[in-house]
Design a protein around this motif. Sequence first.
Motif, mmCIF file in Angstrom:
data_model
loop_
_atom_site.group_PDB
_atom_site.id
_atom_site.type_symbol
_atom_site.label_atom_id
_atom_site.label_comp_id
_atom_site.label_asym_id
_atom_site.label_seq_id
_atom_site.Cartn_x
_atom_site.Cartn_y
_atom_site.Cartn_z
ATOM 1 N N ASN A 37 0.811 -1.210 0.000
ATOM 2 C CA ASN A 37 0.000 0.000 0.000
ATOM 3 C C ASN A 37 0.851 1.270 0.000
ATOM 4 O O ASN A 37 0.343 2.363 0.244
ATOM 5 C CB ASN A 37 -0.953 0.018 1.198
ATOM 6 N N PHE A 38 2.139 1.143 -0.301
ATOM 7 C CA PHE A 38 3.029 2.287 -0.430
ATOM 8 C C PHE A 38 3.281 2.563 -1.910
ATOM 9 O O PHE A 38 3.480 1.625 -2.694
ATOM 10 C CB PHE A 38 4.377 2.034 0.251
ATOM 11 N N ILE A 39 3.302 3.829 -2.309
ATOM 12 C CA ILE A 39 3.636 4.215 -3.679
ATOM 13 C C ILE A 39 4.513 5.459 -3.650
ATOM 14 O O ILE A 39 4.569 6.175 -2.647
ATOM 15 C CB ILE A 39 2.377 4.477 -4.546
ATOM 16 N N ASP A 40 5.193 5.715 -4.769
ATOM 17 C CA ASP A 40 6.026 6.903 -4.883
ATOM 18 C C ASP A 40 5.749 7.588 -6.219
ATOM 19 O O ASP A 40 4.843 7.199 -6.965
ATOM 20 C CB ASP A 40 7.506 6.541 -4.727
ATOM 21 N N MET A 41 6.540 8.612 -6.547
ATOM 22 C CA MET A 41 6.315 9.359 -7.787
ATOM 23 C C MET A 41 6.448 8.456 -9.008
ATOM 24 O O MET A 41 5.746 8.642 -10.005
ATOM 25 C CB MET A 41 7.294 10.527 -7.895
#
Length: 475
Positions: free
Chosen positions: A429-433
């Motif tokens: 459930n983690f995302i980045d650019m």
Amino acid sequence: MNVLLLSTNRNTLPMPVMPIGACLVAEAAQRAGHQVRLLDLMFLADPLGAVESAIRDFRPEAVGLSVRNIDNNDMGDPVFYLDELRRIVSTIRGCCEAPIILGGAALGVMPEAMLRLVPATCAVVGDGETVFPELLGRLARGEAIADLPGVALVEDGGFRRTPPDLTRFSPRCPSPDYRRWLDLGAYRRQLATVPIQTKTGCQFRCVYCTYPGIEGSSCNLKDPESVADAVARLAASGLRDIEIVDSVFNAPLDHAMEICAALARGSAAARLQCLELNPRHFNDELLGAMEQAGFRGMGITLESAADPVLAGLNKGFTSREVHRAAEAVRRHRIPCAWIFLFGGPGETEQTVLETLRFAKTQIRPGDIAFFNTGIRVYPGTELETIARRQGVLSRPAAEMLEPTFYLSPQVDARWIRQQLKQALADHMNFIDMGSLSLPFLPSLHRIGAGIGLRPPLWRYTRFIRRGLRLAGMDV
């Protein structure tokens, strides 16, 4: 006058944004008696060809360009949007000699630099609904425009900007007839939401922010019943997925509560979301009111969970309030996106790890955490002063139109990327650019819309990431 408006934003990642400002300005110009055509370039395969055709068919006597963003705010992979703007202006000039008027949020940030980069008659830097029709009237009558409040221009080599008239604020919540101006089917196939504002201006003083320069540093509040009426009209027309796009929704808190109460009374058909909540004005009463109002998603803009960074960014809250917000979220059912920004003043390896520890232990598995690294620096902000004082910024202010970023000298960007890579590997459930710039995101949106998913799509992040991993994609 025949007035051609161009909405120039073509960025569809992470999803396309409906141009509320351009639509409102188009309607204001139409009410003033002008013949108006709005050309939205978002989904066009040949935007320059479309501009040329529109000019030749419509023969405009004035051309307005709505410019939403200068760049993509991504230090790792910066994209400068104004190169495309220059090509659009060049195409216009190749077809007609009508006055070219720049407007949109980007013009409130760096109007002089943009006017010197892109040859135009002037720029609207005040409220477009008010200023643009008055500007058109003066142009039609052949009158001077330099003294009109809310206008900027370069004249005889010198830059001139008149302050906007802030006394003409309307408490009415604007809701344009989007069907009149846009290809709504294209937006809905991409799970785009319909934007509305419940206020303008921002009372906070974050060191990097340009909102005070664009909308003012005090809040001008829309009437809650007017907001509810606008939402009800949109929902009744079939536009049920509505996003409140205030700089901060829950400040002042009593206004947010009044908005929620009005929405609960009259707009149960709407699916609402807002990604700009502040933990300082965040409690169980607010979340309960948002649930009653029909919110299906919310976002809390923290930037950090570490006090040295929160103080360095002048966020106006502390890590204690951050943890209290997480406790409140866990007591309610609205899906939540947590938004972090690494690299601010005071950031160190210790503060990065503290923020990641908060995300890993306090965020529900069904919610998401979004991480970005590096802060876009704009002239005139306190962050510019900090960066120059620390010796990490030497570029002259006039050259800062090109993407310019700040990263705390106490932390290394590569080390942050390594920490994020590991965190993303362990937490679906983690995302980045990088997650938001995947080229197949529009296809995911179309698939999601086709199988009946509704915004916000980020609610399904962990399932999407797991599915992509099973397909052999490391995202």
